[in-house]
Design an enzyme around this catalytic site. Structure first.
Site, short mmCIF file in Angstrom:
data_model
loop_
_atom_site.label_atom_id
_atom_site.label_comp_id
_atom_site.label_asym_id
_atom_site.label_seq_id
_atom_site.Cartn_x
_atom_site.Cartn_y
_atom_site.Cartn_z
N ASP A 15 -7.76 -3.01 10.17
CA ASP A 15 -7.11 -4.43 10.65
C ASP A 15 -7.39 -4.08 12.26
O ASP A 15 -7.24 -2.95 12.87
CB ASP A 15 -5.86 -4.26 10.35
N ASP A 44 -8.26 -11.27 5.99
CA ASP A 44 -6.89 -11.67 5.86
C ASP A 44 -6.97 -13.15 6.26
O ASP A 44 -6.18 -14.01 5.63
CB ASP A 44 -5.95 -10.76 6.86
#
Length: 194
Positions: free
Chosen positions: A153, A167
């Site tokens: 991330d 995401d």
């Protein structure tokens, strides 16, 4: 009489089925339309997956183990982290479960693709598929091991969870599916006027 038969139809006339936008479309025209929608689904999925994969490769090579980069002051930063859990870092002990869920989502979308005649649904499912593939790739190939890998991330808005492009694709696809459902549009192109 012939005019009435032409309007009503005869047993020898193929019945029209709902088209991609809810209108009537002859059976012969549905197959090419369905193939086009499937091509859109997999095209969107491929673009979403490629963008996620390339962005993570760049982040791992250039940003991991370095200071975060301010993109928009302190409102948006690029900050590389590894997330073994789900969104917001929850459920880090259940990485294998998230891997199974991602694989199940991919299988369900592949099955739905056969009945797909709606362009908006093709785009939504393509986003979900591309995002699921992106995060599943991390779960399989990144450390600490197969089916236990941590997702990369790096997009860090101030006061919000750190996430990645996969995401984002999943969330956008999910929002689009909710909107399509509220409008009464099904993946097969039928429209419900409830």
């Amino acid at each position: 009489m012939a005019e009435a038969e032409r309007i009503i139809g005869t047993p020898d006339t193929p019945e029209a089925e709902p088209g991609p936008d809810g209108g009537q479309e002859p059976e012969g025209e549905r197959k090419p339309a369905g193939r086009r929608r499937i091509a859109v689904l997999f095209g969107v999925a491929l673009v979403a997956y490629a963008l996620d994969l390339v962005s993570k490769m760049i982040v791992v090579a250039e940003l991991e183990h370095h200071e975060p980069i301010d993109v928009v002051g302190d409102l948006l930063r690029f900050n590389a982290i590894r997330n073994a859990g789900a969104a917001f870092g929850m459920g880090e002990a259940y990485t294998i479960i998230f891997t199974v869920i991602a694989a199940a989502v991919i299988l369900v979308i592949a099955r739905l693709a056969r009945k797909l005649y709606s362009l908006p649904w093709a785009i939504a499912l393509g986003l979900l598929l591309g995002g699921a593939l992106g995060n599943l790739t991390d779960r399989i190939f990144r450390s600490p091991g197969v089916f236990k890998g941590a997702v990369v991330d790096f997009i860090a808005p101030k006061g919000f969870a750190v996430f990645n492009l996969a995401d984002s694709a999943i969330v956008c696809g999910g929002i689009l599916i909710v909107l399509l459902s509220f409008r009464g549009l099904d993946p097969d192109g039928t429209v419900h006027k409830d």
